[in-house]
Every structure is written in structure tokens, then in C-alpha cells.
Design a protein around this motif. Structure first.
Motif, PDB file in Angstrom:
ATOM      1  N   LEU A   1      19.317  41.622  38.534  1.00  0.00           N
ATOM      2  CA  LEU A   1      20.615  42.019  39.074  1.00  0.00           C
ATOM      3  C   LEU A   1      21.236  40.897  39.900  1.00  0.00           C
ATOM      4  N   ARG A   2      20.418  40.181  40.646  1.00  0.00           N
ATOM      5  CA  ARG A   2      20.955  39.108  41.469  1.00  0.00           C
ATOM      6  C   ARG A   2      21.619  38.040  40.602  1.00  0.00           C
ATOM      7  N   THR A   3      21.013  37.733  39.452  1.00  0.00           N
ATOM      8  CA  THR A   3      21.621  36.768  38.538  1.00  0.00           C
ATOM      9  C   THR A   3      22.954  37.279  38.007  1.00  0.00           C
ATOM     10  N   GLU A   4      22.980  38.531  37.569  1.00  0.00           N
ATOM     11  CA  GLU A   4      24.212  39.115  37.050  1.00  0.00           C
ATOM     12  C   GLU A   4      25.306  39.127  38.107  1.00  0.00           C
ATOM     13  N   ILE A   5      24.941  39.493  39.322  1.00  0.00           N
ATOM     14  CA  ILE A   5      25.922  39.621  40.400  1.00  0.00           C
ATOM     15  C   ILE A   5      26.408  38.254  40.850  1.00  0.00           C
ATOM     16  N   THR A   6      25.548  37.264  40.814  1.00  0.00           N
ATOM     17  CA  THR A   6      25.967  35.902  41.150  1.00  0.00           C
ATOM     18  C   THR A   6      27.058  35.429  40.205  1.00  0.00           C
ATOM     19  N   TRP A   7      26.858  35.614  38.905  1.00  0.00           N
ATOM     20  CA  TRP A   7      27.857  35.159  37.938  1.00  0.00           C
ATOM     21  C   TRP A   7      29.085  36.047  37.920  1.00  0.00           C
ATOM     22  N   LEU A   8      28.947  37.302  38.299  1.00  0.00           N
ATOM     23  CA  LEU A   8      30.124  38.149  38.488  1.00  0.00           C
ATOM     24  C   LEU A   8      30.998  37.565  39.591  1.00  0.00           C
ATOM     25  N   HIS A   9      30.386  37.144  40.676  1.00  0.00           N
ATOM     26  CA  HIS A   9      31.147  36.504  41.741  1.00  0.00           C
ATOM     27  C   HIS A   9      31.739  35.170  41.270  1.00  0.00           C
ATOM     28  N   GLY A  10      31.009  34.461  40.411  1.00  0.00           N
ATOM     29  CA  GLY A  10      31.547  33.224  39.859  1.00  0.00           C
ATOM     30  C   GLY A  10      32.841  33.467  39.093  1.00  0.00           C
ATOM     31  N   ARG A  11      32.869  34.516  38.286  1.00  0.00           N
ATOM     32  CA  ARG A  11      34.085  34.854  37.538  1.00  0.00           C
ATOM     33  C   ARG A  11      35.229  35.197  38.492  1.00  0.00           C
ATOM     34  N   TRP A  12      34.897  35.957  39.526  1.00  0.00           N
ATOM     35  CA  TRP A  12      35.937  36.378  40.457  1.00  0.00           C
ATOM     36  C   TRP A  12      36.445  35.196  41.288  1.00  0.00           C
ATOM     37  N   ILE A  13      35.567  34.295  41.644  1.00  0.00           N
ATOM     38  CA  ILE A  13      35.983  33.093  42.372  1.00  0.00           C
ATOM     39  C   ILE A  13      36.976  32.289  41.538  1.00  0.00           C
ATOM     40  N   ILE A  14      36.677  32.109  40.250  1.00  0.00           N
ATOM     41  CA  ILE A  14      37.588  31.372  39.371  1.00  0.00           C
ATOM     42  C   ILE A  14      38.916  32.114  39.236  1.00  0.00           C
ATOM     43  N   TYR A  15      38.857  33.434  39.126  1.00  0.00           N
ATOM     44  CA  TYR A  15      40.087  34.218  39.044  1.00  0.00           C
ATOM     45  C   TYR A  15      40.949  33.989  40.279  1.00  0.00           C
ATOM     46  N   ARG A  16      40.333  34.048  41.450  1.00  0.00           N
ATOM     47  CA  ARG A  16      41.088  33.847  42.690  1.00  0.00           C
ATOM     48  C   ARG A  16      41.631  32.427  42.798  1.00  0.00           C
ATOM     49  N   GLN A  17      40.831  31.461  42.381  1.00  0.00           N
ATOM     50  CA  GLN A  17      41.281  30.074  42.441  1.00  0.00           C
ATOM     51  C   GLN A  17      42.530  29.855  41.589  1.00  0.00           C
ATOM     52  N   LEU A  18      42.569  30.493  40.428  1.00  0.00           N
ATOM     53  CA  LEU A  18      43.682  30.294  39.513  1.00  0.00           C
ATOM     54  C   LEU A  18      44.883  31.171  39.857  1.00  0.00           C
ATOM     55  N   TYR A  19      44.627  32.450  40.155  1.00  0.00           N
ATOM     56  CA  TYR A  19      45.725  33.409  40.246  1.00  0.00           C
ATOM     57  C   TYR A  19      45.954  33.979  41.647  1.00  0.00           C
ATOM     58  N   GLY A  20      45.089  33.679  42.580  1.00  0.00           N
ATOM     59  CA  GLY A  20      45.236  34.232  43.920  1.00  0.00           C
ATOM     60  C   GLY A  20      45.489  33.188  44.977  1.00  0.00           C
ATOM     61  N   ASN A  21      45.938  32.013  44.559  1.00  0.00           N
ATOM     62  CA  ASN A  21      46.119  30.912  45.501  1.00  0.00           C
ATOM     63  C   ASN A  21      47.538  30.860  46.049  1.00  0.00           C
ATOM     64  N   SER A  22      48.529  30.677  45.172  1.00  0.00           N
ATOM     65  CA  SER A  22      49.917  30.559  45.610  1.00  0.00           C
ATOM     66  C   SER A  22      50.836  30.693  44.403  1.00  0.00           C
ATOM     67  N   GLU A  23      52.119  30.973  44.676  1.00  0.00           N
ATOM     68  CA  GLU A  23      53.108  31.030  43.601  1.00  0.00           C
ATOM     69  C   GLU A  23      53.278  29.659  42.954  1.00  0.00           C
ATOM     70  N   LYS A  24      53.124  28.612  43.757  1.00  0.00           N
ATOM     71  CA  LYS A  24      53.251  27.262  43.213  1.00  0.00           C
ATOM     72  C   LYS A  24      52.169  26.994  42.173  1.00  0.00           C
ATOM     73  N   ARG A  25      50.966  27.515  42.411  1.00  0.00           N
ATOM     74  CA  ARG A  25      49.896  27.330  41.429  1.00  0.00           C
ATOM     75  C   ARG A  25      50.185  28.112  40.149  1.00  0.00           C
ATOM     76  N   ILE A  26      50.703  29.307  40.286  1.00  0.00           N
ATOM     77  CA  ILE A  26      51.079  30.085  39.105  1.00  0.00           C
ATOM     78  C   ILE A  26      52.125  29.337  38.296  1.00  0.00           C
ATOM     79  N   ASP A  27      53.086  28.738  38.987  1.00  0.00           N
ATOM     80  CA  ASP A  27      54.114  27.948  38.295  1.00  0.00           C
ATOM     81  C   ASP A  27      53.472  26.789  37.531  1.00  0.00           C
TER      82      ASP A  27
END
Length: 216
Positions: free
Chosen positions: A14-40
Motif C-alpha cells: 500500500l505504501r508503494t501505491e500511495i506514494t505513486w498516487l501522490h506522485g500523480r497528484w503532485i504532477i497534476y498540481r504542478q501543471l494545473y494548480g500553479n497559476s493562470e499564466k501556467r495554464i496559458d
């Protein structure tokens, strides 16, 4: 105290699965949760691709949260879920610890109801009325805050076990990846700057055609 082997084997997976789940969410936030300028920036580079990627990443996180809160068993088969770990804690672990994790897990189930609805109606199955938008109960909205709350409870559950047996916590939310969303954004910036230099005739157009990645 040593962690019982019946708990350890499920906990480690479970720890392995949950670690990579957080990895996916971190990438999501980096791309889409940073700023409107990044979305542009993403839209300027490849709007359709990044629209699809956003949909895929958010759906993947919802499906994984749903799987983590599945029952311990489906028919004759065990599921790698927090309920399975909870069962192992109750059968082979400390009663006080199992009581604490049960409370956290019940709260997590409540938070994940919306994700499970999406999984059952849209992500893992295609409910006809939902697809036709003919149902009187449309799919509920999903927000980043809802995902964050669920992930916090997942971490609370796992770290309750980690603290009990190892007197430590695991920093899932601080998972570091060398090639993450920030690395991609940096390369996109370089690419856009390259286009600017081409337009300014600072670099020859033949330069990009003769590069080693031309046929990639």
C-alpha cells in the motif's frame, strides 16, 4: 516493536501505491494548480494534449482513491485496500491502533463517496443515463480541495501505523521526482523561447531540422 508480518506485507504494498498516487497528484498540481499564466503556457504549447492529460490525471487519482477504499475482499479475492490493512490490524495488531485507524478510515470513506460515484458512473463504467445527461442525479463536482482532504486522511491512516511500529512518519506529500511537471514546464518554456528566437532570425530555421531529435 516489530510490525507483524501479516500487517507488513499489506502495508508495504500500500505504501508503494500511495506514494505513486501522490506522485500523480503532485504532477497534476504542478501543471494545473500553479497559476493562470501556467495554464496559458500549456494551452499555447498544446491545448488539446494538456486538456486530455488533465482529464486523465484527475480521473486516475479518483480511481486510485476509490480502489484504496474498496472492501477488503471481492468474492473470493482479497483487494489491496486500506480495508484489508484495517482487517489485518484488527486481527494481528494492537486494539488501540486498530481503533484509531478505523475512525480515520470511516472518515475517508465519507470523503471518497464522490470519487466512487465518478468511478462507477463514468471512469470505470459508462452509465447510460449519465452519459446521455438524462439522469436526475448528475455527477457531483470535483475540486482540488476534495482530493487534498482525502489524501490527507490516507496519509493519516498510514502514518498512524508507521508511528505505532516505527516511531516515524512517511512524507508522501513531499515525494520528489526528478522528471516531474516542473521539468516539463521548463522544457516548454525553452521551446517557446526557441520559437521567439526563430522569429527574430537569431537562430536559423535549419537548426531545429538538423537536430538529433528531428525524427523522434
Amino acid at each position: 516493536m516489530p510490525i507483524p508480518s501479516q500487517i507488513q506485507e499489506v502495508y508495504d504494498q500500500l505504501r508503494t501505491e500511495i506514494t505513486w498516487l501522490h506522485g500523480r497528484w503532485i504532477i497534476y498540481r504542478q501543471l494545473y494548480g500553479n497559476s493562470e499564466k501556467r495554464i496559458d503556457l500549456l494551452n499555447e504549447c498544446s491545448a488539446a494534449f494538456f486538456y486530455i492529460l488533465q482529464d486523465v490525471l484527475l480521473g486516475e487519482v479518483q480511481v486510485n482513491l476509490s480502489k484504496l477504499t474498496d472492501a477488503a475482499r471481492t468474492g473470493a479475492h482479497d483487494n489491496l485496500s486500506l480495508e484489508l490493512l484495517q482487517t489485518r490490524l484488527e486481527n494481528f495488531g494492537d486494539a488501540g491502533l486498530a481503533g484509531n485507524t478505523r475512525t480515520i478510515l470511516d472518515n475517508l470513506h465519507s470523503k471518497c463517496t464522490v470519487f466512487r460515484t465518478w468511478r462507477n458512473k463514468k471512469l470505470a463504467h459508462l452509465d447510460l443515463l449519465t452519459s446521455m445527461e438524462a439522469t436526475t442525479n448528475p455527477l457531483p463536482g470535483i475540486s482540488r480541495a476534495m482530493v487534498e482532504e482525502a489524501l490527507q486522511l490516507v496519509r493519516d491512516f498510514m502514518n498512524e501505523v508507521e508511528m505505532h511500529y516505527n516511531d516515524a512518519e512517511f512524507g508522501y506529500e513531499h515525494f520528489i521526482m526528478q522528471s516531474d511537471g516542473e521539468a516539463l514546464v521548463a522544457m516548454l518554456r525553452y521551446g517557446l523561447r526557441y520559437e521567439e528566437l526563430l522569429e527574430e532570425d537569431t537562430i536559423s530555421y535549419d537548426d531545429i531540422r538538423n537536430g538529433k531529435w528531428n525524427d523522434a
